[in-house]
Design a protein around this motif. Structure first.
Motif, PDB file in Angstrom:
ATOM      1  N   VAL A  47       0.889  -1.158   0.000  1.00 29.08           N
ATOM      2  CA  VAL A  47       0.000   0.000   0.000  1.00 29.08           C
ATOM      3  C   VAL A  47       0.923   1.202   0.000  1.00 29.08           C
ATOM      4  O   VAL A  47       1.557   1.501   1.001  1.00 29.08           O
ATOM      5  CB  VAL A  47      -0.918   0.010   1.240  1.00 29.08           C
ATOM      6  CG1 VAL A  47      -1.827   1.215   1.217  1.00 29.08           C
ATOM      7  CG2 VAL A  47      -1.720  -1.277   1.298  1.00 29.08           C
ATOM      8  N   SER A  77       4.350   2.550   4.185  1.00 29.36           N
ATOM      9  CA  SER A  77       2.914   2.766   4.119  1.00 29.36           C
ATOM     10  C   SER A  77       2.408   3.312   5.446  1.00 29.36           C
ATOM     11  O   SER A  77       3.017   3.095   6.492  1.00 29.36           O
ATOM     12  CB  SER A  77       2.206   1.445   3.796  1.00 29.36           C
ATOM     13  OG  SER A  77       0.841   1.672   3.560  1.00 29.36           O
ATOM     14  N   MET A  79      -1.360   3.339   7.403  1.00 30.42           N
ATOM     15  CA  MET A  79      -2.681   2.724   7.308  1.00 30.42           C
ATOM     16  C   MET A  79      -3.432   2.839   8.632  1.00 30.42           C
ATOM     17  O   MET A  79      -2.822   3.049   9.671  1.00 30.42           O
ATOM     18  CB  MET A  79      -2.532   1.238   6.959  1.00 30.42           C
ATOM     19  CG  MET A  79      -1.674   0.957   5.760  1.00 30.42           C
ATOM     20  SD  MET A  79      -1.063  -0.747   5.699  1.00 30.42           S
ATOM     21  CE  MET A  79       0.303  -0.693   6.851  1.00 30.42           C
ATOM     22  N   CYS A  81      -5.766   0.400  10.952  1.00 29.10           N
ATOM     23  CA  CYS A  81      -6.167  -0.991  11.126  1.00 29.10           C
ATOM     24  C   CYS A  81      -7.382  -1.036  12.051  1.00 29.10           C
ATOM     25  O   CYS A  81      -7.325  -0.560  13.192  1.00 29.10           O
ATOM     26  CB  CYS A  81      -5.031  -1.826  11.694  1.00 29.10           C
ATOM     27  SG  CYS A  81      -5.510  -3.570  11.862  1.00 29.10           S
ATOM     28  N   PRO A 163      -2.190   9.106   5.125  1.00 23.21           N
ATOM     29  CA  PRO A 163      -2.720   7.740   5.173  1.00 23.21           C
ATOM     30  C   PRO A 163      -3.084   7.233   3.783  1.00 23.21           C
ATOM     31  O   PRO A 163      -3.473   8.019   2.912  1.00 23.21           O
ATOM     32  CB  PRO A 163      -3.959   7.846   6.052  1.00 23.21           C
ATOM     33  CG  PRO A 163      -4.214   9.283   6.260  1.00 23.21           C
ATOM     34  CD  PRO A 163      -3.038  10.066   5.794  1.00 23.21           C
ATOM     35  N   ARG A 164      -2.948   5.912   3.583  1.00 25.92           N
ATOM     36  CA  ARG A 164      -3.189   5.313   2.281  1.00 25.92           C
ATOM     37  C   ARG A 164      -4.297   4.265   2.276  1.00 25.92           C
ATOM     38  O   ARG A 164      -4.830   3.962   1.224  1.00 25.92           O
ATOM     39  CB  ARG A 164      -1.906   4.649   1.759  1.00 25.92           C
ATOM     40  CG  ARG A 164      -0.798   5.624   1.520  1.00 25.92           C
ATOM     41  CD  ARG A 164      -1.174   6.543   0.411  1.00 25.92           C
ATOM     42  NE  ARG A 164      -0.075   7.455   0.139  1.00 25.92           N
ATOM     43  CZ  ARG A 164      -0.227   8.576  -0.508  1.00 25.92           C
ATOM     44  NH1 ARG A 164      -1.396   8.959  -0.939  1.00 25.92           N
ATOM     45  NH2 ARG A 164       0.790   9.361  -0.710  1.00 25.92           N
ATOM     46  N   ALA A 165      -4.625   3.653   3.438  1.00 26.16           N
ATOM     47  CA  ALA A 165      -5.583   2.546   3.405  1.00 26.16           C
ATOM     48  C   ALA A 165      -6.246   2.322   4.756  1.00 26.16           C
ATOM     49  O   ALA A 165      -5.723   2.725   5.793  1.00 26.16           O
ATOM     50  CB  ALA A 165      -4.869   1.266   2.972  1.00 26.16           C
ATOM     51  N   ASN A 166      -7.390   1.657   4.700  1.00 26.83           N
ATOM     52  CA  ASN A 166      -8.077   1.119   5.875  1.00 26.83           C
ATOM     53  C   ASN A 166      -8.019  -0.392   5.770  1.00 26.83           C
ATOM     54  O   ASN A 166      -8.416  -0.963   4.750  1.00 26.83           O
ATOM     55  CB  ASN A 166      -9.547   1.563   5.900  1.00 26.83           C
ATOM     56  CG  ASN A 166      -9.705   2.989   6.331  1.00 26.83           C
ATOM     57  OD1 ASN A 166      -9.312   3.357   7.427  1.00 26.83           O
ATOM     58  ND2 ASN A 166     -10.276   3.813   5.467  1.00 26.83           N
ATOM     59  N   LEU A 167      -7.515  -1.042   6.815  1.00 23.36           N
ATOM     60  CA  LEU A 167      -7.424  -2.499   6.868  1.00 23.36           C
ATOM     61  C   LEU A 167      -8.490  -3.046   7.808  1.00 23.36           C
ATOM     62  O   LEU A 167      -8.910  -2.368   8.741  1.00 23.36           O
ATOM     63  CB  LEU A 167      -6.048  -2.935   7.371  1.00 23.36           C
ATOM     64  CG  LEU A 167      -4.824  -2.329   6.719  1.00 23.36           C
ATOM     65  CD1 LEU A 167      -3.562  -2.876   7.357  1.00 23.36           C
ATOM     66  CD2 LEU A 167      -4.822  -2.577   5.230  1.00 23.36           C
ATOM     67  N   LEU A 182      -9.742   6.406   0.948  1.00 22.99           N
ATOM     68  CA  LEU A 182      -8.541   5.572   1.037  1.00 22.99           C
ATOM     69  C   LEU A 182      -8.838   4.193   0.476  1.00 22.99           C
ATOM     70  O   LEU A 182      -9.993   3.781   0.385  1.00 22.99           O
ATOM     71  CB  LEU A 182      -8.092   5.444   2.489  1.00 22.99           C
ATOM     72  CG  LEU A 182      -7.798   6.729   3.252  1.00 22.99           C
ATOM     73  CD1 LEU A 182      -7.418   6.416   4.692  1.00 22.99           C
ATOM     74  CD2 LEU A 182      -6.708   7.522   2.566  1.00 22.99           C
ATOM     75  N   GLN A 184      -9.548   0.402   0.563  1.00 28.81           N
ATOM     76  CA  GLN A 184     -10.279  -0.349   1.576  1.00 28.81           C
ATOM     77  C   GLN A 184      -9.983  -1.833   1.434  1.00 28.81           C
ATOM     78  O   GLN A 184     -10.038  -2.373   0.325  1.00 28.81           O
ATOM     79  CB  GLN A 184     -11.799  -0.121   1.412  1.00 28.81           C
ATOM     80  CG  GLN A 184     -12.228   1.326   1.340  1.00 28.81           C
ATOM     81  CD  GLN A 184     -12.067   2.056   2.654  1.00 28.81           C
ATOM     82  OE1 GLN A 184     -12.490   1.579   3.691  1.00 28.81           O
ATOM     83  NE2 GLN A 184     -11.431   3.214   2.606  1.00 28.81           N
ATOM     84  N   GLU A 188      -6.697  -7.762   5.251  1.00 30.55           N
ATOM     85  CA  GLU A 188      -5.413  -7.096   4.984  1.00 30.55           C
ATOM     86  C   GLU A 188      -4.949  -7.432   3.583  1.00 30.55           C
ATOM     87  O   GLU A 188      -5.362  -8.446   3.024  1.00 30.55           O
ATOM     88  CB  GLU A 188      -4.366  -7.508   6.027  1.00 30.55           C
ATOM     89  CG  GLU A 188      -4.123  -8.987   6.075  1.00 30.55           C
ATOM     90  CD  GLU A 188      -3.319  -9.414   7.274  1.00 30.55           C
ATOM     91  OE1 GLU A 188      -2.276 -10.036   7.052  1.00 30.55           O
ATOM     92  OE2 GLU A 188      -3.707  -9.136   8.403  1.00 30.55           O
TER      93      GLU A 188
END
Length: 189
Positions: A47, A77, A79, A81, A163-167, A182, A184, A188
Motif C-alpha cells: 500500500v 505505508s 494505514m 487498522c 494515510p493510504r488505506a483502511n485495513l 482511502l 479499503q 489485509e
C-alpha cells in the motif's frame, strides 16, 4: 543503518519506494527476500506512500519520554487498522500504523516490554510498549517478519504522513469515522 540502494516499483498502479538493506529487498511484502526486486515488479500487499528523492530520518517517543526511537528510512505505508485487537489497544477506533523495514527501526533509549497474542489470521502478533507509561510503540507480526508497524501517534511529527488505506474494515465499528477515499481492505492486503 543507512540505506544501500533505493528506487521505485509499481504496485496497485502506483509508484512505490523500495530500499535495499544488504540482501533484504524491503518492498517484498510476500516475505520472499531471496530474489532481488527489479524496478516496476509487483510485490504482494504493498500500500504505497508517495515517492521522494531519498529516505529521511524520523524520530518518536512514548508518552513519558522514557522510550525514544529513530526510523532510518521513510515508512513504506501509513494505514488505519480496524481489527478487534487494534481497537482494543487504541481504546476504541482503529490503530494508525506506519510500516517500515525492521532494519530501519532503532531504539535509542529505554526498554520495550512485549505482549504476544495470536491474531485474527492465526499468526502471532508481538506488541511492544513502554514499561513505564504503557504507550504502544510498535508491533511485529510473525507473518511479516521483515517489517515493523509503528504506532503513528508516537512519531514526533505524525502530521507529515498521508494515510493510504483502511485495513480490516469488516471489523470496523459503525460509529468509527472512516475515510472512504482511502484504499479499503476487508482484512489485509
Amino acid at each position: 543503518m543507512s540505506y544501500m540502494a533505493w528506487g521505485s516499483i509499481r504496485c496497485f498502479g502506483e509508484a512505490v519506494r523500495w530500499l535495499l538493506f544488504g540482501q533484504i529487498a524491503v518492498a517484498d511484502f510476500a516475505g520472499n527476500s531471496r530474489h532481488k526486486l527489479e524496478p516496476f515488479s509487483s510485490p504482494v500487499g504493498v500500500v504505497p506512500m508517495d515517492t521522494q528523492e531519498a529516505p529521511v530520518s524520523r524520530s518518536g517517543q512514548c508518552l513519558c519520554g522514557g522510550v525514544r526511537y529513530q526510523l532510518e528510512a521513510e515508512p513504506l505505508s501509513f494505514m488505519f487498522c480496524h481489527c478487534r485487537d487494534c481497537q482494543t489497544v487504541s481504546g476504541g477506533g482503529p490503530a494508525a500504523i506506519v510500516m517500515l523495514p525492521k532494519p530501519a527501526f532503532r531504539l535509542l533509549q529505554g526498554t520495550l516490554k512485549t505482549y504476544s497474542k495470536r491474531s485474527d489470521r492465526g499468526n502471532m502478533a508481538h506488541r511492544r510498549f513502554c514499561a513505564e507509561c504503557g504507550s504502544q510503540i510498535l508491533s511485529e507480526l510473525d507473518a511479516r517478519p521483515r517489517f515493523v508497524f509503528i504506532k503513528a501517534g508516537t512519531l514526533d511529527d505524525p502530521a507529515s504522513l498521508t494515510p493510504r488505506a483502511n485495513l480490516w474494515i469488516r471489523s470496523a465499528q459503525p460509529w468509527s469515522a472512516m475515510d472512504r477515499t482511502l484504499k479499503q481492505f476487508e482484512t489485509e492486503p
